[in-house]
Each structure stands twice: as C-alpha cells, then as structure tokens.
Design an enzyme around this catalytic site. Structure first.
Site, short mmCIF file in Angstrom:
data_model
loop_
_atom_site.label_atom_id
_atom_site.label_comp_id
_atom_site.label_asym_id
_atom_site.label_seq_id
_atom_site.Cartn_x
_atom_site.Cartn_y
_atom_site.Cartn_z
N ARG A 27 2.29 -11.54 5.61
CA ARG A 27 3.75 -11.53 5.44
C ARG A 27 4.49 -10.86 6.57
NH1 ARG A 27 5.69 -10.62 -0.53
NH2 ARG A 27 7.60 -11.26 0.55
N ARG B 71 21.26 15.74 -5.81
CA ARG B 71 21.16 14.29 -5.81
C ARG B 71 21.44 13.77 -7.21
NH1 ARG B 71 19.47 12.25 -0.99
NH2 ARG B 71 18.81 13.95 0.34
N HIS C 16 -3.60 -15.32 10.15
CA HIS C 16 -2.63 -14.22 10.26
C HIS C 16 -3.24 -12.97 10.88
CE1 HIS C 16 -0.28 -16.79 7.69
NE2 HIS C 16 -1.22 -16.75 6.77
N PRO D 41 0.83 -1.21 0.00
CA PRO D 41 0.00 0.00 0.00
C PRO D 41 0.86 1.26 0.00
CG PRO D 41 -0.14 -1.13 2.12
CD PRO D 41 0.67 -2.01 1.21
N GLU D 42 0.51 2.22 -0.84
CA GLU D 42 1.20 3.50 -0.88
C GLU D 42 0.27 4.56 -0.26
OE1 GLU D 42 2.96 4.29 -4.73
OE2 GLU D 42 3.16 2.16 -5.14
#
Ligand code: ZN
Length: 293
Positions: free
Chosen positions: A134, A174, A115, A2-3
């Site tokens: 996970r 950068r 889970h 998820p972002e």
C-alpha cells in the site's frame, strides 16, 4: 497497521540477523512515495557500509551505520583510538513500515514478492528486502557527518520508559476523549488502535472519558497498563491482525490475548458482559461497559 510491539519485534529480528553485516550493494524501486530521500542517493549512500545495530525509535526502525568500508579501513589502520571512533554511527537508514510495510531478511534465491521497493545485498549472502503493497511506508537515509542531517528522533514520548509525572503532563489540559489522546503520535509514540483499546480495558477506563477529567490515580493505572500490555505483546512477537509478520515472516501471537479489541459481542474475559463497539476518532473502539468506568 503495525504498532510499537510489532515494530519492536521486527527491529529485534532484523538486528539479530544483520548486525555486523556489510551492505555490498543496494537496489531501490522507482515508486516516489516510498522514499523520503531520493532512491538513487539511498542506494549510493548505503553501499559499503557496515550495519552496527538495528533498533526501534518510536514507530521507526533505525539502522545505525558505520562509515563506508574504505574510510573505516583507513581509520582502523590509524590505531586504536581512531578505530573506536569508527564504531560510532556515521549514518542512519530509517524505515517506517506504514500500514503494510515488511522488512524481511531472506536468501537471494527466495522469490521476490510483488511490491518489493528495496533490496540490500549483504556480505553474508543474505538479502534485506522492503516490501510494501500500500506504500504508506517510508525509507530515509541520513548522513550524520553532513551538517544538515541530524540523528533521528521520534515524535512523541516512549511509552515503555515514560515516568508517572511526564505521562500525566502529556494529558493535562486536553479535552479530547482519552482514546483519541492515546492515538496521537505527537504525545506517545507507537500506540495505535489495538493497544489503546487493550490498555484502557486493563486500566478500567472508558475510551470516551475526557482526558482532563481523569484522576492522577487513573492516569497512573493507564500508564502501568500500557507498559504491561506493550511488554507482553513484544514477548509474544506482536499481534498478527491482517498481514503483519516479523523479519522471518512469522506471525505474532498477542492477538490471542486481546481482551476487547475486535471482540464485539463476545463475553468479557472478566465479567462475561458482551464487549461493546463504538466509533471514536474515526476508529472502531472496543470496551467492556461493566469493567470500564
Ligand atoms: Zn467486563
């Protein structure tokens, strides 16, 4: 994984359903990776607290919690001034979804998924569950009254509100490819592979371009594209690639709007050129060789 838009969608959904509710009791599993604060301390500390609000900070979901019920009651009885004080957060519960974490609001009789690492019984009769196959997700408790716990601050700047100057400054000096810089959580919070690829497409910038070689105008196009993409994605409930669902178990719809992400060899929505895929910073990276320069 998820972002920002997916985390925002989950936080809003959870807030809508649990704001003002009280945690009656909490149960935590025993898988050590999941807990930044020992599970027994989290269970003990959460019980009795009112959920004042739930919101996103960076890629984290932050529960602002009131004082434990007995203390809050005692303060409320002391009169209005103190009652107002009692509404300021007293503690925080911080949830990071990791790669596969889900935060679900259910009824207690809903089958418990495998889970499931945390279950919070709420006074309303609802149950809040954290499920994470996970186990890259993290749960943390912070007591803001204690001297060593501070209110949570996300690493990296907030891409929805950052201004032009601050944005350009992040990328100054950068030498890495702009795609890699966008993924760095210490620079911008919550931008992952999907929204990095999509915002670079909308800004017309190739993902391999060196960050310090981008012009001020290009950086500004990127900032605006990123903000627009993230806002659109939040409006559509995020992108459901793999197994992302929101607090009600619903999938998002922004994956239907993707222009480049996982559209390798499909025609560009603007110019019909096949979308190309390269590896960059260890991630599959998608772009249009004509629209992006
Ligand atoms: Zn194109």
């Amino acid at each position: 994984m998820p972002e920002l838009p997916e985390v925002e969608t989950v936080a809003r959904g959870v807030n809508r359903r649990v704001r003002g509710d009280r945690i009656v009791r909490a149960w935590f599993g025993k898988r050590p990776q999941t807990f930044k604060t020992p599970p027994s301390r989290q269970a003990r500390s959460l019980a009795g607290r009112t959920i004042l609000a739930v919101h996103r900070t960076g890629k984290h979901i932050v529960f602002e919690l009131g004082a434990e019920a007995s203390a809050a009651g005692a303060m409320a009885r002391q009169g209005d001034a103190n009652a107002n004080q009692a509404a300021a957060p007293d503690a925080q519960w911080i949830v990071h979804l990791g790669m596969t974490g889900r935060l679900l609001v259910t009824t207690p009789d809903a089958p418990v998924a495998p889970h499931t690492h945390a279950r919070l019984d709420l006074e309303s009769g609802n149950e809040l569950r954290f499920v994470d196959p996970r186990r890259f997700g993290r749960l943390e408790f912070r007591n803001l009254r204690s001297r060593k716990d501070k209110a949570f601050v996300a690493p990296g700047a907030e891409p929805l509100t950052i201004g032009a100057e601050a944005f350009a400054e992040l990328f100054l000096d950068r030498h890495m490819p702009i795609k890699a810089a966008l993924l760095k959580q210490s620079l911008l919070a919550g931008v992952g592979n999907i929204y990095a690829d999509e915002s670079l497409f909308h800004a017309g910038i190739r993902p391999r371009r060196r960050t310090n070689r981008l012009s001020a105008a290009e950086l500004e196009r990127l900032r605006l594209a990123l903000r627009q993409i993230l806002t659109d994605a939040i409006r559509l409930g995020g992108s459901s690639v793999s197994d992302y669902v929101d607090a009600e178990g619903q999938r998002g719809f922004f994956q239907l709007e993707h222009c480049v992400y996982q559209r390798t060899d499909e025609p560009c929505r603007r110019c019909q050129t096949p979308i190309r895929r390269i590896e960059l910073a260890g991630r599959g990276t998608h772009f249009c060789p004509i629209c992006q320069r």
